[in-house]
Motif scaffolding. Structure first.
Motif, PDB file in Angstrom:
ATOM      1  N   ASP A  23      -6.998   7.512   0.365  1.00  0.00           N
ATOM      2  CA  ASP A  23      -6.314   6.295   0.797  1.00  0.00           C
ATOM      3  C   ASP A  23      -7.276   5.489   1.665  1.00  0.00           C
ATOM      4  O   ASP A  23      -7.568   5.854   2.804  1.00  0.00           O
ATOM      5  CB  ASP A  23      -5.055   6.684   1.582  1.00  0.00           C
ATOM      6  CG  ASP A  23      -4.319   5.473   2.154  1.00  0.00           C
ATOM      7  OD1 ASP A  23      -4.856   4.342   2.074  1.00  0.00           O
ATOM      8  OD2 ASP A  23      -3.225   5.667   2.704  1.00  0.00           O
ATOM      9  N   LYS A  66      -4.465  -5.254   5.507  1.00  0.00           N
ATOM     10  CA  LYS A  66      -5.207  -4.999   6.751  1.00  0.00           C
ATOM     11  C   LYS A  66      -6.462  -5.885   6.783  1.00  0.00           C
ATOM     12  O   LYS A  66      -6.370  -7.021   7.207  1.00  0.00           O
ATOM     13  CB  LYS A  66      -5.494  -3.506   6.887  1.00  0.00           C
ATOM     14  CG  LYS A  66      -4.171  -2.690   6.891  1.00  0.00           C
ATOM     15  CD  LYS A  66      -4.353  -1.273   7.277  1.00  0.00           C
ATOM     16  CE  LYS A  66      -3.122  -0.413   7.001  1.00  0.00           C
ATOM     17  NZ  LYS A  66      -1.899  -0.831   7.695  1.00  0.00           N
ATOM     18  N   GLY A  82       0.834  -1.201   0.000  1.00  0.00           N
ATOM     19  CA  GLY A  82       0.000   0.000   0.000  1.00  0.00           C
ATOM     20  C   GLY A  82       0.870   1.253   0.000  1.00  0.00           C
ATOM     21  O   GLY A  82       0.507   2.274  -0.581  1.00  0.00           O
ATOM     22  N   TYR A  83       2.002   1.168   0.667  1.00  0.00           N
ATOM     23  CA  TYR A  83       2.934   2.295   0.725  1.00  0.00           C
ATOM     24  C   TYR A  83       3.369   2.667  -0.699  1.00  0.00           C
ATOM     25  O   TYR A  83       3.355   3.833  -1.089  1.00  0.00           O
ATOM     26  CB  TYR A  83       4.146   1.854   1.557  1.00  0.00           C
ATOM     27  CG  TYR A  83       5.015   2.960   2.083  1.00  0.00           C
ATOM     28  CD1 TYR A  83       5.066   3.232   3.448  1.00  0.00           C
ATOM     29  CD2 TYR A  83       5.814   3.723   1.244  1.00  0.00           C
ATOM     30  CE1 TYR A  83       5.876   4.238   3.946  1.00  0.00           C
ATOM     31  CE2 TYR A  83       6.621   4.726   1.732  1.00  0.00           C
ATOM     32  CZ  TYR A  83       6.654   4.984   3.087  1.00  0.00           C
ATOM     33  OH  TYR A  83       7.446   5.974   3.572  1.00  0.00           O
ATOM     34  N   HIS A  94      -1.477   9.609   6.531  1.00  0.00           N
ATOM     35  CA  HIS A  94      -0.480   8.573   6.825  1.00  0.00           C
ATOM     36  C   HIS A  94       0.889   8.947   6.264  1.00  0.00           C
ATOM     37  O   HIS A  94       1.002   9.649   5.251  1.00  0.00           O
ATOM     38  CB  HIS A  94      -0.945   7.245   6.199  1.00  0.00           C
ATOM     39  CG  HIS A  94      -0.069   6.093   6.561  1.00  0.00           C
ATOM     40  ND1 HIS A  94       0.826   5.540   5.681  1.00  0.00           N
ATOM     41  CD2 HIS A  94       0.044   5.383   7.717  1.00  0.00           C
ATOM     42  CE1 HIS A  94       1.445   4.529   6.273  1.00  0.00           C
ATOM     43  NE2 HIS A  94       0.978   4.415   7.506  1.00  0.00           N
ATOM     44  N   THR A 127      -4.851  -1.044   0.705  1.00  0.00           N
ATOM     45  CA  THR A 127      -3.824  -2.026   1.041  1.00  0.00           C
ATOM     46  C   THR A 127      -4.493  -3.389   1.152  1.00  0.00           C
ATOM     47  O   THR A 127      -5.667  -3.491   1.520  1.00  0.00           O
ATOM     48  CB  THR A 127      -3.098  -1.665   2.353  1.00  0.00           C
ATOM     49  OG1 THR A 127      -2.229  -2.752   2.685  1.00  0.00           O
ATOM     50  CG2 THR A 127      -4.042  -1.442   3.503  1.00  0.00           C
ATOM     51  N   HIS A 139      -7.617   1.847   5.738  1.00  0.00           N
ATOM     52  CA  HIS A 139      -8.344   1.391   6.938  1.00  0.00           C
ATOM     53  C   HIS A 139      -9.852   1.329   6.713  1.00  0.00           C
ATOM     54  O   HIS A 139     -10.608   1.049   7.648  1.00  0.00           O
ATOM     55  CB  HIS A 139      -8.029   2.302   8.129  1.00  0.00           C
ATOM     56  CG  HIS A 139      -6.575   2.325   8.461  1.00  0.00           C
ATOM     57  ND1 HIS A 139      -5.974   1.359   9.239  1.00  0.00           N
ATOM     58  CD2 HIS A 139      -5.599   3.164   8.073  1.00  0.00           C
ATOM     59  CE1 HIS A 139      -4.685   1.623   9.335  1.00  0.00           C
ATOM     60  NE2 HIS A 139      -4.418   2.709   8.635  1.00  0.00           N
TER      61      HIS A 139
END
Ligand SMILES: Cc1ncc(COP(=O)(O)O)c(C=O)c1O
Length: 427
Positions: free
Chosen positions: A240, A275, A113-114, A169, A272, A243
């Motif tokens: 993003d 998670k 995800g980064y 983030h 991502t 979460h």
């Protein structure tokens, strides 16, 4: 003299490791020392509320089998960049499945995800700048073009403004830094400040960047309002969903979907796979023009080995669980609301439980570290956030809910947090 001919005693040439030791000592005295501690496969019998395993799928047999089967068929690794080694049918299937599930026009998978965030922000900033008449060599990957630039030149992508929420983030913050554009950091969840930054800009293009669910507080961004403001000022909105994916919206389709904006062409989403669907990897969701821009120009796609087949297989299986068990997302949010009411019922400060995250601010790093140990002594593993992950004074505990927490688990949480509360200095 050293073998290289340098004089270690010259002022400013002191032993580099001695400098690192000094810096570490000052982090220690500020309560900011971190350590890696071993964990057993089952978290030493502690109730684990520190992870991002929001749906409790990390040990799900279906995901593990998905990973194993994919590795058996496709091998242990992707063997290179997908542009060089070729893209597998497995990667393509995951991209189609992610786009279908989230209602996005298209998707592109990354190895984290980064890296998806780095790609989305940097490549879109450069392309928007190039689209405003900038030189095509902006895309050059060579060191030469970078070294030719003088330090007094304006940012390379001077015709783009990036507007970024103050609580975004670290991966978005790093992406903004790498984008070589002016960045306006706006106060947390402040739509009026975003509007003002967009209205006052001199740059032709703009990108508004926000977490969907903020990673420490768990609060939801005002997505619909941000989109209205961004569209009104001709800006792209980049959200993003790290979460939110798997937890927010119908069956976990995310915050953009929940806002009814999934098909909007001027919204780009990142997610991502590490998670809620408990594996590894990331993706960008957006219009075909966005995806092609990333394939052509995003350095963290072009110069990175593709996501390992095992991770793709696990993600496909995880997505299948989301589709076949749509109640999981709702149950995770309900458990978060229950934890938040335990926190506030004890007189501790609770964040808004908009997703699976609940945090309680304790102030100093030392208070947060002590509280984490107290929780561990009561059988609960919680995360502890300290600067630079949170602003100074905002050190906190973060608890992640998941659907399979039992009533007995919640009672244990209550006991652990009551002990934390009892240790707090009286005002
Ligand atoms: C909001 C947010 N975005 C992106 C990431 C990075 O995702 P990944 O762990 O897949 O690199 C994280 C992970 O911690 C995150 O919290």
């Amino acid at each position: 003299m050293t073998r290289e001919g340098g004089d270690p005693n010259r002022p400013g040439r002191r032993d580099a490791l001695a400098r690192l030791r000094e810096a570490e000592a000052s982090r220690r005295s500020a309560g900011l020392h971190r350590s890696l501690h071993p964990r057993s496969p089952r978290h030493d019998g502690l109730l684990d509320l520190a992870s991002n395993d929001y749906l409790g799928l990390s040990r799900d047999a279906r995901l593990i089998e998905g990973a194993v089967n994919a590795a058996r068929h496709w091998g242990a690794g992707a063997t290179g960049s997908r542009l060089v080694s070729g893209t597998t049918a497995l990667h393509a299937a995951l991209e189609t499945a992610l786009a279908d599930f989230t209602g996005a026009p298209a998707a592109l998978v990354f190895s984290s995800g980064y890296l998806a965030n780095l790609a989305a922000v940097t490549a879109l900033a450069a392309a928007l700048s190039a689209g405003s008449g900038a030189r095509a060599d902006r895309y050059s990957s060579s060191q030469l073009s970078a070294s030719k630039r003088s330090s007094t030149e304006p940012p390379a992508n001077a015709s783009v403004l990036i507007v970024s929420d103050a609580a975004n983030h670290a991966s978005l913050i790093d992406a903004c830094r790498l984008a070589k554009a002016r960045v306006a950091v706006t106060p947390h969840r402040d739509v009026a400040a975003v509007q003002e930054a967009l209205a006052r800009r001199s740059e032709q293009s703009a990108i508004v960047v926000t977490d969907a669910v903020f990673s420490v507080s768990g609060a939801l961004a005002p997505i619909a309002e941000l989109h209205g403001v961004a569209r009104g000022h001709g800006a792209l909105l980049l959200v993003d969903e790290a979460h939110a994916f798997g937890v927010v919206g119908r069956g976990g389709r995310g915050a953009v979907y929940a806002a009814g904006l999934a098909a909007e062409p001027d919204i780009v989403r990142t997610i991502t796979l590490s998670k809620a669907i408990a594996g590894q990897g990331g993706a960008v969701l957006g219009a075909p023009e966005v995806i092609q821009t990333l394939v052509d120009t995003a350095r963290s796609f072009i110069f990175d080995t593709g996501l390992a087949p095992a991770s793709v297989g696990a993600a496909l299986a995880g997505l299948d669980v989301l589709i076949t068990s749509p109640e999981l997302a709702c149950m995770a949010r309900e458990r978060a609301r229950q934890i938040a009411s335990i926190v506030s019922g004890l007189g501790l400060r609770s964040s808004r439980p908009d997703a699976a995250i609940v945090s309680t601010t304790l102030g100093t790093p030392e208070a947060a570290v002590t509280a984490r140990s107290t929780c561990a002594a009561h059988g609960i593993r919680v995360a502890c956030f300290r600067p630079p992950s949170v602003p100074s004074g905002g050190s906190c505990l973060r608890l992640a809910a998941r659907p399979n927490l039992t009533d007995a688990d919640l009672e244990a949480v209550g006991r652990g947090l009551a002990a934390v509360h009892a240790q707090r200095p009286r005002a």
